[in-house]
Design a protein around this motif. Structure first.
Motif, mmCIF file in Angstrom:
data_model
loop_
_atom_site.group_PDB
_atom_site.id
_atom_site.type_symbol
_atom_site.label_atom_id
_atom_site.label_comp_id
_atom_site.label_asym_id
_atom_site.label_seq_id
_atom_site.Cartn_x
_atom_site.Cartn_y
_atom_site.Cartn_z
ATOM 1 N N MET A 204 0.822 -1.206 0.000
ATOM 2 C CA MET A 204 0.000 0.000 0.000
ATOM 3 C C MET A 204 0.861 1.263 0.000
ATOM 4 O O MET A 204 0.331 2.382 0.040
ATOM 5 C CB MET A 204 -0.912 0.008 1.233
ATOM 6 C CG MET A 204 -1.939 -1.108 1.240
ATOM 7 S SD MET A 204 -2.865 -1.111 2.801
ATOM 8 C CE MET A 204 -4.187 -2.278 2.409
ATOM 9 N N GLY A 205 2.187 1.093 -0.033
ATOM 10 C CA GLY A 205 3.084 2.227 -0.048
ATOM 11 C C GLY A 205 3.367 2.798 1.320
ATOM 12 O O GLY A 205 3.904 3.899 1.432
ATOM 13 N N CYS A 211 5.795 6.358 9.386
ATOM 14 C CA CYS A 211 4.358 6.091 9.411
ATOM 15 C C CYS A 211 3.596 7.016 8.465
ATOM 16 O O CYS A 211 2.567 7.602 8.812
ATOM 17 C CB CYS A 211 3.814 6.218 10.830
ATOM 18 S SG CYS A 211 4.614 5.082 11.973
ATOM 19 N N SER A 212 4.099 7.148 7.261
ATOM 20 C CA SER A 212 3.431 7.924 6.217
ATOM 21 C C SER A 212 3.515 7.112 4.928
ATOM 22 O O SER A 212 3.774 5.918 4.969
ATOM 23 C CB SER A 212 4.108 9.289 6.054
ATOM 24 O OG SER A 212 5.449 9.123 5.616
ATOM 25 N N PHE A 213 3.307 7.756 3.794
ATOM 26 C CA PHE A 213 3.417 7.057 2.522
ATOM 27 C C PHE A 213 4.711 7.448 1.821
ATOM 28 O O PHE A 213 5.129 8.605 1.867
ATOM 29 C CB PHE A 213 2.215 7.382 1.622
ATOM 30 C CG PHE A 213 0.938 6.810 2.142
ATOM 31 C CD1 PHE A 213 0.686 5.455 2.081
ATOM 32 C CD2 PHE A 213 -0.023 7.633 2.701
ATOM 33 C CE1 PHE A 213 -0.493 4.917 2.577
ATOM 34 C CE2 PHE A 213 -1.204 7.110 3.194
ATOM 35 C CZ PHE A 213 -1.441 5.745 3.126
ATOM 36 N N ARG A 214 5.346 6.485 1.182
ATOM 37 C CA ARG A 214 6.543 6.794 0.418
ATOM 38 C C ARG A 214 6.164 7.724 -0.734
ATOM 39 O O ARG A 214 5.308 7.381 -1.558
ATOM 40 C CB ARG A 214 7.176 5.508 -0.120
ATOM 41 C CG ARG A 214 7.746 4.602 0.961
ATOM 42 C CD ARG A 214 8.598 3.487 0.366
ATOM 43 N NE ARG A 214 7.791 2.585 -0.437
ATOM 44 C CZ ARG A 214 7.152 1.516 0.066
ATOM 45 N NH1 ARG A 214 7.214 1.253 1.350
ATOM 46 N NH2 ARG A 214 6.449 0.734 -0.718
ATOM 47 N N PRO A 215 6.778 8.890 -0.838
ATOM 48 C CA PRO A 215 6.346 9.886 -1.821
ATOM 49 C C PRO A 215 6.574 9.483 -3.267
ATOM 50 O O PRO A 215 5.885 9.964 -4.171
ATOM 51 C CB PRO A 215 7.182 11.121 -1.454
ATOM 52 C CG PRO A 215 8.380 10.572 -0.751
ATOM 53 C CD PRO A 215 7.868 9.385 0.012
ATOM 54 N N GLU A 216 7.533 8.585 -3.498
ATOM 55 C CA GLU A 216 7.840 8.212 -4.885
ATOM 56 C C GLU A 216 7.129 6.937 -5.321
ATOM 57 O O GLU A 216 7.297 6.476 -6.440
ATOM 58 C CB GLU A 216 9.360 8.023 -5.024
ATOM 59 C CG GLU A 216 9.914 6.703 -4.477
ATOM 60 C CD GLU A 216 9.916 6.596 -2.951
ATOM 61 O OE1 GLU A 216 10.231 5.512 -2.429
ATOM 62 O OE2 GLU A 216 9.590 7.598 -2.283
ATOM 63 N N ASP A 217 6.350 6.365 -4.449
ATOM 64 C CA ASP A 217 5.826 5.024 -4.690
ATOM 65 C C ASP A 217 4.602 5.010 -5.608
ATOM 66 O O ASP A 217 3.903 6.004 -5.754
ATOM 67 C CB ASP A 217 5.438 4.380 -3.355
ATOM 68 C CG ASP A 217 5.425 2.862 -3.452
ATOM 69 O OD1 ASP A 217 6.037 2.327 -4.379
ATOM 70 O OD2 ASP A 217 4.811 2.229 -2.598
#
Length: 284
Positions: A204-205, A211-217
């Motif tokens: 889900m990235g 504890c966030s989302f990978r920005p490049e994913d």
């Protein structure tokens, strides 16, 4: 300047991609495990293209650990949940699986057993310094076995997603919620459940480090999907849980990712068969 939106990417060939990364409950039920396992398989499929244990014998160890300790147990757990909970519970609600899906798990698990066997044989040959032609023959057998398993598993996931995403809508939502909760409670207690959960969140990235989302994913869903897994656990609590919770998973991810390179980054390989703890570094 507005933040750039993270692109979504679905590996499913049966469920159409959603532009906003949101899916209906009957679709999510299949995408949660399948998107994770497909990404793991695609990762392995990619690195096996350059798999060269003749010149880099440590690659044989990396693959062996990844298969035996991580990938195969996760697949077993997923199929066990389907056979012991999903199918029997849905059968009680008068939903029967089609003939072409029955028995598929048995042949897939046989392929996984063969894959583990070939992997162990390649590792033994690497450690004993076997002749190149013998090693090449065994590596080709391993790759053929993996590619066959990969294609079969992908076809099986497609068939399951076509069937179950429709079948789930035929039972009351309350009944499906009960079945889903039973599956969640079971996987949380399973030996491989922790690693499977990490792989699901990773697909889900989700970035465990902050504890966030990978920005490049290119992930398949967003916070709505994460909440299905984590509920309303607040970010401060997630930050407390995941660095330690995630360390073993990051080791397995490092193993399969580094296998496509030319360096024993974890310093694990020993010709005498022993394995040291190696580097404690993880990839966030």
């Amino acid at each position: 300047m507005a933040a750039q939106a993270i692109p979504f990417k679905l590996t499913s060939t049966a469920i159409p991609i959603s532009e906003d990364g949101k899916y209906t409950y009957n679709q999510v039920a299949l995408l949660i495990p399948h998107e994770s396992l497909r990404r793991e398989m695609n990762r392995a499929h990619s690195v096996l293209q350059t798999f060269d244990p003749i010149n880099h014998p440590w690659q044989a160890l990396y693959l062996n650990i990844w298969l035996k300790e991580f990938f195969v147990p996760c697949v077993h757990e997923h199929h066990d949940l389907e056979e012991t909970i999903l199918t029997p519970e849905m059968r009680k609600l008068n939903v029967e699986t089609p003939d072409h899906m029955n028995g598929a798990h048995k042949s897939l698990l046989e392929s996984l057993n063969n894959l583990e066997k070939f992997s162990s044989e390649v590792l033994t040959l690497a450690r004993t310094g076997a002749q190149a032609d013998l090693m090449t023959e065994k590596v080709n057998e391993l790759k053929t076995c993996y590619n066959g398993m990969h294609d079969h598993m992908m076809e099986h996931f497609h068939a399951e997603e076509e069937f179950w995403s429709a079948a789930i809508t035929k039972v009351p939502e309350k009944e499906w919620a009960r079945i889903e909760n039973k599956i969640k409670n079971t996987v949380q207690k399973a030996k491989s459940g922790e690693m499977f959960l990490c792989s699901i969140l990773d697909s889900m990235g989700y970035c465990f480090k902050n504890c966030s989302f990978r920005p490049e994913d290119t992930r398949w869903t967003g916070e709505d999907g994460i909440k299905i897994i984590l509920g309303d656990v607040p970010y401060p609590v997630r930050a407390f849980i995941f660095p330690g919770f995630n360390k073993r998973y990051q080791r397995y991810k490092t193993l399969i990712t580094a296998m496509g390179g030319d360096r024993d980054v974890l310093n694990l390989y020993r010709t005498d068969g022993t394995e040291q703890a190696g580097c404690a570094c993880v990839i966030a």
